[in-house]
Write a protein that holds these residues in place. Structure first.
Motif, PDB file in Angstrom:
ATOM      1  N   ILE B 282       1.201   7.263 -20.984  1.00  0.00           N
ATOM      2  CA  ILE B 282       0.843   8.630 -20.611  1.00  0.00           C
ATOM      3  C   ILE B 282       2.093   9.480 -20.790  1.00  0.00           C
ATOM      4  O   ILE B 282       3.126   9.217 -20.163  1.00  0.00           O
ATOM      5  CB  ILE B 282       0.380   8.700 -19.134  1.00  0.00           C
ATOM      6  N   ILE B 298      -2.280   8.426 -23.961  1.00  0.00           N
ATOM      7  CA  ILE B 298      -2.852   9.629 -23.376  1.00  0.00           C
ATOM      8  C   ILE B 298      -1.813  10.742 -23.498  1.00  0.00           C
ATOM      9  O   ILE B 298      -0.716  10.636 -22.932  1.00  0.00           O
ATOM     10  CB  ILE B 298      -3.172   9.431 -21.864  1.00  0.00           C
ATOM     11  N   VAL B 299      -2.143  11.775 -24.241  1.00  0.00           N
ATOM     12  CA  VAL B 299      -1.258  12.929 -24.292  1.00  0.00           C
ATOM     13  C   VAL B 299      -1.672  13.827 -23.141  1.00  0.00           C
ATOM     14  O   VAL B 299      -2.729  14.475 -23.182  1.00  0.00           O
ATOM     15  CB  VAL B 299      -1.392  13.683 -25.637  1.00  0.00           C
ATOM     16  N   GLY B 300      -0.895  13.812 -22.072  1.00  0.00           N
ATOM     17  CA  GLY B 300      -1.290  14.578 -20.897  1.00  0.00           C
ATOM     18  C   GLY B 300      -0.243  14.507 -19.808  1.00  0.00           C
ATOM     19  O   GLY B 300       0.808  13.878 -19.983  1.00  0.00           O
ATOM     20  N   ASP B 301      -0.526  15.143 -18.695  1.00  0.00           N
ATOM     21  CA  ASP B 301       0.414  15.225 -17.589  1.00  0.00           C
ATOM     22  C   ASP B 301       0.187  14.069 -16.612  1.00  0.00           C
ATOM     23  O   ASP B 301      -0.863  13.978 -15.985  1.00  0.00           O
ATOM     24  CB  ASP B 301       0.231  16.563 -16.867  1.00  0.00           C
ATOM     25  N   GLN B 304      -1.125  14.587 -13.118  1.00  0.00           N
ATOM     26  CA  GLN B 304      -2.570  14.765 -12.953  1.00  0.00           C
ATOM     27  C   GLN B 304      -3.280  13.420 -13.098  1.00  0.00           C
ATOM     28  O   GLN B 304      -4.122  13.049 -12.291  1.00  0.00           O
ATOM     29  CB  GLN B 304      -3.119  15.712 -14.051  1.00  0.00           C
ATOM     30  N   VAL B 305      -2.923  12.711 -14.194  1.00  0.00           N
ATOM     31  CA  VAL B 305      -3.677  11.512 -14.577  1.00  0.00           C
ATOM     32  C   VAL B 305      -3.472  10.355 -13.596  1.00  0.00           C
ATOM     33  O   VAL B 305      -4.430   9.695 -13.209  1.00  0.00           O
ATOM     34  CB  VAL B 305      -3.295  11.081 -16.018  1.00  0.00           C
ATOM     35  N   LYS B 308      -5.298  10.472 -10.128  1.00  0.00           N
ATOM     36  CA  LYS B 308      -6.733  10.360 -10.357  1.00  0.00           C
ATOM     37  C   LYS B 308      -7.116   8.904 -10.667  1.00  0.00           C
ATOM     38  O   LYS B 308      -8.113   8.388 -10.158  1.00  0.00           O
ATOM     39  CB  LYS B 308      -7.105  11.242 -11.560  1.00  0.00           C
ATOM     40  N   LEU B 309      -6.281   8.274 -11.500  1.00  0.00           N
ATOM     41  CA  LEU B 309      -6.530   6.876 -11.846  1.00  0.00           C
ATOM     42  C   LEU B 309      -6.446   6.003 -10.587  1.00  0.00           C
ATOM     43  O   LEU B 309      -7.260   5.095 -10.393  1.00  0.00           O
ATOM     44  CB  LEU B 309      -5.512   6.422 -12.908  1.00  0.00           C
ATOM     45  N   LEU B 312      -9.621   6.344  -8.677  1.00  0.00           N
ATOM     46  CA  LEU B 312     -10.724   5.634  -9.331  1.00  0.00           C
ATOM     47  C   LEU B 312     -10.629   4.123  -9.106  1.00  0.00           C
ATOM     48  O   LEU B 312     -11.635   3.458  -8.877  1.00  0.00           O
ATOM     49  CB  LEU B 312     -10.723   5.921 -10.843  1.00  0.00           C
ATOM     50  N   VAL B 313      -9.396   3.601  -9.182  1.00  0.00           N
ATOM     51  CA  VAL B 313      -9.225   2.162  -8.988  1.00  0.00           C
ATOM     52  C   VAL B 313      -9.573   1.791  -7.551  1.00  0.00           C
ATOM     53  O   VAL B 313     -10.253   0.804  -7.300  1.00  0.00           O
ATOM     54  CB  VAL B 313      -7.780   1.724  -9.323  1.00  0.00           C
TER      55      VAL B 313
END
Lengths: 257, 317
Positions: B282, B298-301, B304-305, B308-309, B312-313
């Protein structure tokens, strides 16, 4: 304290490294530099001498041009250098290199032998324990804090499970990690002075090791070069707010959780 | 080929590294193991499940501390006694010194940093990555015994369900071998697995922006039952402990899953983790080199990611 520091000339970090297809060994023809962790070993030796007196001798094995790299360590403050350079030593593996270094060290009879823990060219990365066995003296490796108290060396090191402190009577062989200190930069005076410091070059014959190094003295061989296994296809996505879901789906699908 | 595999144990358990090497040896020929130090005989019995027909154990007082030189003495006499053709080690701080010292003692060839072994035309061949892992070199030995040190995490233990005969043996020690002594030992406090043992590693680099952001990685690692690692840059900056540093001057790891957060993928880091099973990266910078050697990029911040992950886990249970 008489300290010998085993140092090595490696291809400079900025040089594109390649393997000679003929010999299947690292091409050492380009610009060289002192192996980075060896600078930590040299620094530690100089600090011990500054605190307790004594002498710092560099011991190296390599091509004649290794003297350039040795000069940098002399400029830092080492007192003199011994280089074993011999065509018959080219391509030496661990058993052969440790044999040569042990012989060169025997001539010096140091109280303490220092090595830098990691070698940036991948060769000689485990030499100290082999040299210690040949010299029949105790070894401490991965040392991040070293104290020389009276007739003993005490080293603290990190292992997979925590920290160990190990003590051994001198003479001892110690390999230091790059966490031990911050190597100094040579001063202008040091650089000027380095040129007049004694440098000795020895042949295998001088050490009584003719035919015992290089390929005849080695027990490992290089057979073939090939490309590394490929990682396969990779997926690259821009995060549109659903990246976390995508990661979870990806790793779940591959049964990684 | 008749193999002898050096097995380390810690708190009664055999270490994963040695067991991975043992499983490999058992698939290539006759494999025997050796366990040294207090509790060796009990730990030794468990090696049968990983393919050892026989395991030698020595519990001499001289082997109580995790120091290499008495182990060199014990192994040298065992190799002589058993006539082992190859002696294999999984890399560790201790094993590297034992292997190198044994090579000198036996005048035997040692190939290290191997990622695999095979037998071709009856000869043992080692696979060794070179030049920052851009080349794979086949290496061999000109004589027996053949000594090999395998990169940590390169070989997975495979349980085959067999059982091993345990034979205890006596060793004699050289005077110089017992001169070094362990004077103090502190165990690392850790709540999860170490980065060498973890199946999942969540690693952070400069892209985290601040040392505080490591808490995001710690939460994700805890949810995944994994460990947190760091790059040299952030360790040098004092953001995270040296013990977690992965790369050329740190540790080499090979978990099943490596999640690189805010790591550009400099060569110095790459060599320490590219043996990982699956690499997820990431990073905000779409041109970061890590995207050239990851499986999912993952091209992203990450700020944020990652949280959230983690959510979800956790929700997955």
């Amino acid at each position: 304290v008489k300290i010998a520091v085993c140092v090595k000339n490696v291809p400079d970090a900025t040089v594109h490294k390649k393997i000679d297809p003929q010999t299947k060994r690292l091409d050492r023809s380009g610009e060289g530099a002192l192996n980075p962790t060896d600078l930590n070993a040299v620094e530690e030796a100089i600090r011990i001498r500054e605190a307790q007196g004594g002498e710092v001798v560099l011991v190296s094995m390599g091509l004649p041009k290794a003297v350039d790299a040795l000069r940098k360590a002399l400029a830092m403050g080492a007192d003199r250098a011994v280089l074993v350079s011999d065509e018959g030593a080219a391509g030496s593996d661990l058993v052969a290199t440790s044999r040569v270094l042990a012989k060169a060290l025997e001539r010096e009879t140091p109280d303490l032998v220092l090595f830098g823990q990691a070698s940036s060219d991948g060769d000689g990365a485990v030499l100290w324990a082999a040299v210690a066995d040949r010299l029949r003296r105790p070894v401490l490796s991965q040392v991040a804090e070293l104290t020389i108290e009276g007739e003993a060396a005490k080293g603290k090191r990190q292992t997979e499970h925590g920290y160990d402190t190990i003590s051994a009577p001198l003479p001892a062989i110690v390999a230091v990690s790059d966490a031990i200190n911050e190597p100094r930069y040579p001063s202008l005076k040091g650089i000027m002075g380095a040129k007049s410091k004694p440098q000795e070059t020895l042949s295998l014959t001088d050490l009584g090791l003719e035919g015992d190094a290089g390929e005849p003295g080695s027990r490992t061989t290089v057979l073939e070069l090939g490309p590394p296994p490929s990682r396969g296809d990779s997926v690259k996505i821009e995060d549109d707010g659903s990246a976390a879901e995508k990661i979870l789906a990806y790793v779940t699908e591959r049964r990684l959780l | 080929v008749r193999f002898l595999v050096f097995l380390e144990h810690h708190e009664g358990q055999l270490e994963k590294g040695g067991l991975g090497v043992l499983s490999k040896a058992a698939s290539l020929g006759d494999a025997e193991g050796v366990v040294l130090g207090a509790g060796a005989a009990e730990a030794a019995a468990r090696a049968g499940a990983f393919g050892a027909a026989k395991v030698y154990a020595c519990e001499d007082e001289a082997l109580a501390s995790p120091l290499p030189q008495p182990r060199i003495d014990a192994l040298a006499s065992l190799v002589e006694k058993t006539g082992a053709e190859a002696v294999l080690f999984g890399a560790s701080v201790l094993a590297a010194d034992v292997a190198a010292g044994l090579a000198a003692r036996l005048e035997a060839g040692l190939n290290w940093d191997l990622v695999d072994l095979e037998v071709a035309d009856g000869e043992l061949v080692g696979k060794r990555p070179a030049l920052s892992d851009t080349v794979l070199v086949d290496v061999g030995w000109s004589d027996s015994p053949r000594l090999a040190l395998v990169r940590s995490g390169a070989l997975d233990p495979a349980e085959s369900g067999g059982s091993a005969e345990v034979e205890t043996f006596e060793a004699t020690f050289s005077e110089f071998s017992t001169l070094a002594t362990l004077v103090d030992q502190t165990q690392e406090e850790s709540s999860g697995p170490s980065i060498e043992d973890a199946d999942v590693i969540v690693a952070g680099g400069r892209g985290l922006g601040s040392p505080e952001a490591f808490s995001l990685l710690e939460e994700l690692a805890a949810a995944l039952g994994g460990a947190v690692a760091a790059t040299r840059a952030v360790v040098d900056a004092g953001w995270y402990p040296y013990a977690t540093q992965v790369g050329q001057t740190g540790k080499t790891v090979a978990p099943k899953l490596y999640i690189a957060c805010g790591i550009s993928g400099a060569i110095q880091h790459k060599v320490g983790m590219q043996g990982s099973g699956t690499i997820v990266a990431i990073n905000k910078d779409a041109n970061a080199p890590i995207f050239d050697f990851c499986d999912l990029g993952i091209v992203g911040d990450l700020h944020q990611v990652v949280p959230k992950l983690t959510e979800l886990v956790r929700a997955r249970g």
